[in-house]
Design a protein around this motif. Structure first.
Motif, PDB file in Angstrom:
ATOM      1  N   LEU A   1       0.826  -1.203   0.000  1.00 35.80           N
ATOM      2  CA  LEU A   1       0.000   0.000   0.000  1.00 35.80           C
ATOM      3  C   LEU A   1       0.860   1.253   0.000  1.00 35.80           C
ATOM      4  O   LEU A   1       0.535   2.243  -0.667  1.00 35.80           O
ATOM      5  CB  LEU A   1      -0.932   0.014   1.218  1.00 35.80           C
ATOM      6  CG  LEU A   1      -2.077  -0.993   1.182  1.00 35.80           C
ATOM      7  CD1 LEU A   1      -2.755  -1.062   2.537  1.00 35.80           C
ATOM      8  CD2 LEU A   1      -3.074  -0.660   0.075  1.00 35.80           C
ATOM      9  N   HIS A   2       1.960   1.207   0.732  1.00 33.73           N
ATOM     10  CA  HIS A   2       2.864   2.358   0.789  1.00 33.73           C
ATOM     11  C   HIS A   2       3.380   2.695  -0.609  1.00 33.73           C
ATOM     12  O   HIS A   2       3.319   3.837  -1.054  1.00 33.73           O
ATOM     13  CB  HIS A   2       4.019   2.030   1.732  1.00 33.73           C
ATOM     14  CG  HIS A   2       4.827   3.201   2.160  1.00 33.73           C
ATOM     15  ND1 HIS A   2       5.709   3.121   3.197  1.00 33.73           N
ATOM     16  CD2 HIS A   2       4.917   4.476   1.716  1.00 33.73           C
ATOM     17  CE1 HIS A   2       6.297   4.290   3.384  1.00 33.73           C
ATOM     18  NE2 HIS A   2       5.833   5.132   2.483  1.00 33.73           N
ATOM     19  N   MET A   3       3.856   1.694  -1.330  1.00 31.50           N
ATOM     20  CA  MET A   3       4.399   1.923  -2.674  1.00 31.50           C
ATOM     21  C   MET A   3       3.307   2.307  -3.662  1.00 31.50           C
ATOM     22  O   MET A   3       3.500   3.179  -4.507  1.00 31.50           O
ATOM     23  CB  MET A   3       5.158   0.685  -3.154  1.00 31.50           C
ATOM     24  CG  MET A   3       6.423   0.445  -2.375  1.00 31.50           C
ATOM     25  SD  MET A   3       7.277  -1.035  -2.954  1.00 31.50           S
ATOM     26  CE  MET A   3       8.541  -1.189  -1.693  1.00 31.50           C
ATOM     27  N   LEU A   4       2.155   1.667  -3.544  1.00 31.47           N
ATOM     28  CA  LEU A   4       1.050   1.962  -4.452  1.00 31.47           C
ATOM     29  C   LEU A   4       0.440   3.342  -4.196  1.00 31.47           C
ATOM     30  O   LEU A   4      -0.235   3.888  -5.056  1.00 31.47           O
ATOM     31  CB  LEU A   4      -0.038   0.888  -4.328  1.00 31.47           C
ATOM     32  CG  LEU A   4       0.353  -0.487  -4.853  1.00 31.47           C
ATOM     33  CD1 LEU A   4      -0.614  -1.550  -4.339  1.00 31.47           C
ATOM     34  CD2 LEU A   4       0.413  -0.492  -6.378  1.00 31.47           C
ATOM     35  N   SER A   5       0.705   3.915  -3.028  1.00 32.62           N
ATOM     36  CA  SER A   5       0.063   5.172  -2.661  1.00 32.62           C
ATOM     37  C   SER A   5       0.917   6.406  -2.934  1.00 32.62           C
ATOM     38  O   SER A   5       0.482   7.517  -2.657  1.00 32.62           O
ATOM     39  CB  SER A   5      -0.283   5.142  -1.169  1.00 32.62           C
ATOM     40  OG  SER A   5       0.878   5.269  -0.368  1.00 32.62           O
TER      41      SER A   5
ATOM     42  N   GLU B   1      -7.191   7.155  -9.021  1.00 30.73           N
ATOM     43  CA  GLU B   1      -8.180   6.668  -8.054  1.00 30.73           C
ATOM     44  C   GLU B   1      -7.601   5.532  -7.209  1.00 30.73           C
ATOM     45  O   GLU B   1      -7.822   5.465  -5.998  1.00 30.73           O
ATOM     46  CB  GLU B   1      -9.399   6.162  -8.840  1.00 30.73           C
ATOM     47  CG  GLU B   1     -10.713   6.335  -8.155  1.00 30.73           C
ATOM     48  CD  GLU B   1     -11.822   5.898  -9.095  1.00 30.73           C
ATOM     49  OE1 GLU B   1     -12.184   4.697  -9.052  1.00 30.73           O
ATOM     50  OE2 GLU B   1     -12.314   6.744  -9.860  1.00 30.73           O
ATOM     51  N   ALA B   2      -6.860   4.632  -7.836  1.00 30.78           N
ATOM     52  CA  ALA B   2      -6.224   3.522  -7.125  1.00 30.78           C
ATOM     53  C   ALA B   2      -5.168   4.048  -6.153  1.00 30.78           C
ATOM     54  O   ALA B   2      -5.066   3.576  -5.012  1.00 30.78           O
ATOM     55  CB  ALA B   2      -5.610   2.535  -8.112  1.00 30.78           C
ATOM     56  N   VAL B   3      -4.391   5.022  -6.594  1.00 30.29           N
ATOM     57  CA  VAL B   3      -3.360   5.625  -5.740  1.00 30.29           C
ATOM     58  C   VAL B   3      -4.019   6.286  -4.530  1.00 30.29           C
ATOM     59  O   VAL B   3      -3.561   6.131  -3.395  1.00 30.29           O
ATOM     60  CB  VAL B   3      -2.504   6.639  -6.537  1.00 30.29           C
ATOM     61  CG1 VAL B   3      -1.647   7.496  -5.616  1.00 30.29           C
ATOM     62  CG2 VAL B   3      -1.638   5.909  -7.550  1.00 30.29           C
ATOM     63  N   HIS B   4      -5.096   6.998  -4.770  1.00 29.66           N
ATOM     64  CA  HIS B   4      -5.805   7.668  -3.673  1.00 29.66           C
ATOM     65  C   HIS B   4      -6.332   6.650  -2.659  1.00 29.66           C
ATOM     66  O   HIS B   4      -6.189   6.837  -1.442  1.00 29.66           O
ATOM     67  CB  HIS B   4      -6.951   8.526  -4.229  1.00 29.66           C
ATOM     68  CG  HIS B   4      -7.745   9.211  -3.171  1.00 29.66           C
ATOM     69  ND1 HIS B   4      -7.282  10.303  -2.480  1.00 29.66           N
ATOM     70  CD2 HIS B   4      -8.969   8.923  -2.663  1.00 29.66           C
ATOM     71  CE1 HIS B   4      -8.194  10.676  -1.595  1.00 29.66           C
ATOM     72  NE2 HIS B   4      -9.216   9.854  -1.688  1.00 29.66           N
ATOM     73  N   ALA B   5      -6.935   5.575  -3.132  1.00 32.58           N
ATOM     74  CA  ALA B   5      -7.459   4.538  -2.231  1.00 32.58           C
ATOM     75  C   ALA B   5      -6.325   3.874  -1.454  1.00 32.58           C
ATOM     76  O   ALA B   5      -6.450   3.625  -0.248  1.00 32.58           O
ATOM     77  CB  ALA B   5      -8.238   3.495  -3.027  1.00 32.58           C
ATOM     78  N   ALA B   6      -5.216   3.610  -2.126  1.00 31.60           N
ATOM     79  CA  ALA B   6      -4.060   3.013  -1.446  1.00 31.60           C
ATOM     80  C   ALA B   6      -3.518   3.977  -0.394  1.00 31.60           C
ATOM     81  O   ALA B   6      -3.113   3.561   0.696  1.00 31.60           O
ATOM     82  CB  ALA B   6      -2.980   2.638  -2.453  1.00 31.60           C
ATOM     83  N   ARG B   7      -3.512   5.267  -0.715  1.00 36.20           N
ATOM     84  CA  ARG B   7      -3.018   6.270   0.231  1.00 36.20           C
ATOM     85  C   ARG B   7      -3.885   6.307   1.483  1.00 36.20           C
ATOM     86  O   ARG B   7      -3.380   6.351   2.610  1.00 36.20           O
ATOM     87  CB  ARG B   7      -2.967   7.656  -0.440  1.00 36.20           C
ATOM     88  CG  ARG B   7      -2.587   8.791   0.475  1.00 36.20           C
ATOM     89  CD  ARG B   7      -1.143   8.754   0.878  1.00 36.20           C
ATOM     90  NE  ARG B   7      -0.854   9.848   1.810  1.00 36.20           N
ATOM     91  CZ  ARG B   7       0.260   9.971   2.466  1.00 36.20           C
ATOM     92  NH1 ARG B   7       1.235   9.117   2.288  1.00 36.20           N
ATOM     93  NH2 ARG B   7       0.433  10.962   3.290  1.00 36.20           N
TER      94      ARG B   7
END
Length: 166
Positions: free
Chosen positions: A40-44, A129-135
């Motif tokens: 999640l850290h990397m994806l965010s 959107e995926a980055v935001h959710a991961a963040r």
């Protein structure tokens, strides 16, 4: 599902010691939590993605590696994170945020394919959107572990050492 500790549990009412800042044993399946948090850290982090993934820095793996860490042990690609409240996730809110991130990231992976170049992921219309959710999920889990969500992600080698040595 919540896991109840015995009245004699040494974990009640306090956090465990840490290793490299990561709580080592306050969650029963903390190694799985560590992998989910790393992914999640990397994806965010879009800056990290450009500086490390697009640049091909191998010590962090790539998007596919991050997705694999997100779902490999947990099977979050097959069922809800709610199943792990009390073992990997502290509460239903953490689980709900993780579920949202997993669904958004997996939707893109299924569209572009697991072997797509990093740039294909980053240019996908659903990626922000995926980055935001991961963040959102990353920040919640980091706060739950008493960590700063804005520090640089750990390399895969550091993650291996942390999850192997405690």
């Amino acid at each position: 599902m919540t896991v109840q500790g015995s009245d004699k549990s040494s974990r009640r009412g306090r956090r465990s010691s840490t290793m490299g800042g990561m709580p080592t044993n306050d969650m029963p399946w903390w190694r799985w939590r560590s992998n989910v948090r790393s992914a999640l850290h990397m994806l965010s982090d879009p800056e990290f993605q450009r500086a490390c993934w697009l640049a091909g820095r191998e010590e962090y793996g790539d998007v596919t590696d991050a997705v694999y860490r997100l779902v490999e042990d947990t099977w979050l690609d097959n069922w809800s994170a709610e199943k792990y409240v009390g073992t990997i996730f502290r509460d239903p809110q953490e689980a709900a945020l993780v579920d949202t991130a997993v669904l958004r990231v997996l939707r893109i992976m299924h569209e572009v394919g697991p072997d797509a170049m990093v740039s294909v992921y980053l240019e996908h219309p659903g990626w922000p959107e995926a980055v935001h959710a991961a963040r959102e999920a990353h920040v919640r889990l980091a706060a739950g572990d008493g960590e700063d969500p804005d520090v640089e992600p750990r390399t895969l080698e550091v993650l291996r050492i942390l999850t192997r040595s405690a």
